[in-house]
Motif scaffolding. Structure first.
Motif, PDB file in Angstrom:
ATOM      1  N   TYR A 154     -13.210   8.945   7.608  1.00  0.00           N
ATOM      2  CA  TYR A 154     -12.313   7.807   7.720  1.00  0.00           C
ATOM      3  C   TYR A 154     -10.869   8.266   7.570  1.00  0.00           C
ATOM      4  O   TYR A 154     -10.573   9.253   6.899  1.00  0.00           O
ATOM      5  N   ASN A 155      -9.987   7.548   8.254  1.00  0.00           N
ATOM      6  CA  ASN A 155      -8.552   7.714   8.067  1.00  0.00           C
ATOM      7  C   ASN A 155      -8.048   6.558   7.218  1.00  0.00           C
ATOM      8  O   ASN A 155      -8.570   5.437   7.303  1.00  0.00           O
ATOM      9  N   LEU A 156      -7.047   6.827   6.419  1.00  0.00           N
ATOM     10  CA  LEU A 156      -6.500   5.811   5.530  1.00  0.00           C
ATOM     11  C   LEU A 156      -4.996   5.716   5.702  1.00  0.00           C
ATOM     12  O   LEU A 156      -4.335   6.715   6.011  1.00  0.00           O
ATOM     13  N   SER A 157      -4.478   4.519   5.479  1.00  0.00           N
ATOM     14  CA  SER A 157      -3.032   4.341   5.517  1.00  0.00           C
ATOM     15  C   SER A 157      -2.381   5.138   4.392  1.00  0.00           C
ATOM     16  O   SER A 157      -2.864   5.168   3.251  1.00  0.00           O
ATOM     17  N   ALA A 158      -1.249   5.748   4.707  1.00  0.00           N
ATOM     18  CA  ALA A 158      -0.474   6.476   3.697  1.00  0.00           C
ATOM     19  C   ALA A 158       0.139   5.525   2.670  1.00  0.00           C
ATOM     20  O   ALA A 158       0.715   5.982   1.685  1.00  0.00           O
ATOM     21  N   ARG A 159      -0.003   4.219   2.860  1.00  0.00           N
ATOM     22  CA  ARG A 159       0.537   3.254   1.898  1.00  0.00           C
ATOM     23  C   ARG A 159      -0.043   3.482   0.506  1.00  0.00           C
ATOM     24  O   ARG A 159       0.613   3.215  -0.500  1.00  0.00           O
ATOM     25  N   TYR A 160      -1.300   3.973   0.435  1.00  0.00           N
ATOM     26  CA  TYR A 160      -1.908   4.178  -0.880  1.00  0.00           C
ATOM     27  C   TYR A 160      -1.215   5.298  -1.639  1.00  0.00           C
ATOM     28  O   TYR A 160      -1.047   5.228  -2.860  1.00  0.00           O
ATOM     29  N   LYS A 161      -0.795   6.341  -0.930  1.00  0.00           N
ATOM     30  CA  LYS A 161      -0.026   7.409  -1.566  1.00  0.00           C
ATOM     31  C   LYS A 161       1.389   6.927  -1.893  1.00  0.00           C
ATOM     32  O   LYS A 161       1.971   7.287  -2.919  1.00  0.00           O
ATOM     33  N   PHE A 162       1.949   6.100  -1.016  1.00  0.00           N
ATOM     34  CA  PHE A 162       3.270   5.515  -1.250  1.00  0.00           C
ATOM     35  C   PHE A 162       3.274   4.663  -2.519  1.00  0.00           C
ATOM     36  O   PHE A 162       4.145   4.802  -3.392  1.00  0.00           O
ATOM     37  N   THR A 163       2.275   3.778  -2.631  1.00  0.00           N
ATOM     38  CA  THR A 163       2.237   2.888  -3.799  1.00  0.00           C
ATOM     39  C   THR A 163       1.916   3.660  -5.077  1.00  0.00           C
ATOM     40  O   THR A 163       2.418   3.329  -6.154  1.00  0.00           O
ATOM     41  N   GLU A 164       1.088   4.690  -4.961  1.00  0.00           N
ATOM     42  CA  GLU A 164       0.796   5.521  -6.125  1.00  0.00           C
ATOM     43  C   GLU A 164       2.077   6.177  -6.652  1.00  0.00           C
ATOM     44  O   GLU A 164       2.336   6.184  -7.866  1.00  0.00           O
ATOM     45  N   ALA A 165       2.887   6.701  -5.728  1.00  0.00           N
ATOM     46  CA  ALA A 165       4.150   7.323  -6.125  1.00  0.00           C
ATOM     47  C   ALA A 165       5.106   6.290  -6.709  1.00  0.00           C
ATOM     48  O   ALA A 165       5.813   6.564  -7.696  1.00  0.00           O
ATOM     49  N   TYR A 166       5.145   5.094  -6.120  1.00  0.00           N
ATOM     50  CA  TYR A 166       6.036   4.042  -6.621  1.00  0.00           C
ATOM     51  C   TYR A 166       5.665   3.655  -8.054  1.00  0.00           C
ATOM     52  O   TYR A 166       6.534   3.528  -8.928  1.00  0.00           O
TER      53      TYR A 166
END
Length: 493
Positions: free
Chosen positions: A374-386
């Motif tokens: 599966y591919n995932l949106s990079a938003r999860y890494k973005f929100t983790e960093a935020y």
């Protein structure tokens, strides 16, 4: 069945399935549990998803694999189980189609009947609407625009209101000359069912489809000001899984998206279709009338065909009949493999649950293929960093991942907008401000982003900046009504 009898039957069904979250039967069930279950758990972990997910797979008249994950109600610590009621959005449409076919079987109407024959009050601009048939609506070739009314869940209307919504619109095209998916057309079809049957839309389907099939926990009716304890709450994803408001419920949308149902009931629905109208000795449709549902009537723009509401496609070189559903806070998808007498249903009470990937993975396991990555949106890494380091680190993470094509994450700038929009819905004003301010460096022309950013400033008591944002929406689009309304509301304070 009388109301009291229905209530007693539902209570008995609940007692039989209390707190059950898993069924595994036979070699196929064992294979699914050993391969698909960890696949799903990893996907949910990577997408920070603790909301509910329900998947059921049937073969013949047997459930071979059924499993629920996560929470129907996170705040109340209620886990999803076989009693959890999910909103299934547009997977409701095949139930409306089934009701029409049942009326055909009862000799009360024909697919080629014109809408105006059964709804004399149905009117639109122009004259072409008079040629719309029931079949045109069911295969999305009516020409009725997709949404003649916004999905106004906060102000529910009766089914008949759809006639008022549609009367000021023209058809998008002459009936039966093009394909265009239309929720609004299906909602009008509910009025046909009421007028022909002489009972309410929901009563007809309950009496002639749901109860005879044994789907006793399925309903269109939600209490006015509350959510029953067994019903899944809607969630979306901002910086974490968060409740979405409002719940997507309104009687005028029953035919297109109104059914609320459970995993076991939908497994029954799947077995009924795998059995071509018959399940466990119960015949809901004779085979000739069931065939009406899955006959290819019109070619879709993506090269497949549509029957009566059902999309006729293929996966892994096997024919399927399928439908998807999504309203904010919920996702659903259903496949039926008619040649193999297999059905799969997936339901979730959170956006971005990847139900399409999940149902395909289930198919891959069943038919001895390796489940695709599966591919995932990079938003999860973005929100983790935020969450850990703030907006500057989140921006740095996003921009780094834009250049990285080697991992499972994909970058779509509009996912930042979506994150901000979900946060705005949840009243996370400072976080909304941070994230939409960043998004507007990526896309300065989004009236939606400027308006939501204005809302964030307004709720933080910065009226001047709010006004600047609302004015920016009109600089981009002078006809942007929501921008005008926001400014007018400020002037009237």
């Amino acid at each position: 069945m009388c109301t009291a009898c229905q209530s007693n039957q539902k209570e008995e069904d609940v007692k039989k399935t209390t707190a059950v979250t898993k069924i595994v039967e036979g070699a196929d069930g064992q294979k699914l549990d050993s391969i698909l279950t960890p696949y799903l758990e990893k996907l949910r972990n990577l997408s920070d998803n603790n909301a509910g997910l329900a998947i059921g797979i049937t073969k013949g008249d047997q459930i071979i694999y059924a499993h629920t994950f996560g929470y129907a109600n996170i705040e109340a610590n209620h886990k999803a189980d076989f009693n959890t009621v999910f909103h299934i959005a547009s997977v409701s449409k095949p139930f409306t189609a089934a009701a029409i076919v049942k009326l055909v079987q009862q000799g009360k109407l024909n697919l080629d009947d014109k809408l105006i024959a059964h709804i004399p009050d149905f009117k639109m601009k122009g004259e072409a609407y008079k040629d719309i048939t029931i079949k045109h609506v069911l295969n999305h070739t009516s020409g009725i625009p997709r949404h003649v009314s916004a999905n106004d869940w906060e102000h529910p209307k009766p089914l008949q209101a759809n006639l008022q919504y549609v009367k000021n619109f023209e058809l998008d095209f002459t009936p039966n000359t093009a394909f265009s998916y239309s929720n609004s057309a299906f909602d009008i079809l509910g009025i046909v069912i009421e007028n022909v049957s002489g009972v309410s839309f929901e009563d007809y389907i309950t009496t002639h489809i749901l109860q005879p099939a044994g789907m006793h926990q399925s309903t269109y009716i939600k209490p006015k000001d509350s959510l029953p304890a067994t019903w899944a709450k809607p969630y979306s994803y901002g910086l974490q899984t968060q409740e979405w408001s409002p719940y997507p419920y309104a009687p005028n949308y029953y035919p297109s998206s109104g059914l609320q149902t459970t995993l076991l009931d939908m497994c029954t629905w799947g077995m009924l279709h795998a059995g071509k109208g018959t399940y466990n000795g119960k015949t809901i449709f004779d085979k000739n009338h069931f065939k009406l549902l899955t006959t290819p009537y019109y070619k879709t723009p993506w090269g497949d065909h549509i029957g009566l509401s059902w999309f006729l496609q293929s996966y892994l070189e096997r024919p399927i009949i399928m439908h998807t559903g999504a309203d904010t806070g919920f996702e659903s998808i259903m496949y039926v493999y008619p040649n193999e007498e297999i059905s799969i249903i997936v339901m979730a009470n959170r956006d971005f649950s990847r139900t399409g990937r999940i149902i395909n993975a289930a198919s891959e396991v069943l038919f001895d293929s390796v489940p695709k990555n599966y591919n995932l949106s990079a938003r999860y890494k973005f929100t983790e960093a935020y969450k850990k380091h703030g907006i500057d680190k989140a921006k740095e993470t996003w921009e780094r991942m834009q250049k990285d094509t080697t991992d499972i994450y994909f970058v779509n700038n509009d996912d930042i907008l979506t994150t901000g929009a979900v946060l705005e819905n949840g009243n996370y004003w400072k976080e909304t401000q941070d994230i939409l301010t960043y998004y507007l460096t990526l896309n300065k022309k989004s009236t939606y982003a400027w308006r939501l950013l204005g809302n964030a400033y307004l709720h933080q008591k910065d009226t001047l900046k709010a006004v600047e944002c609302y004015e920016q929406t009109l600089a981009i689009n002078p006809n942007y009504e929501k921008g005008k309304a926001a400014l007018a509301a400020l002037k009237n304070k």
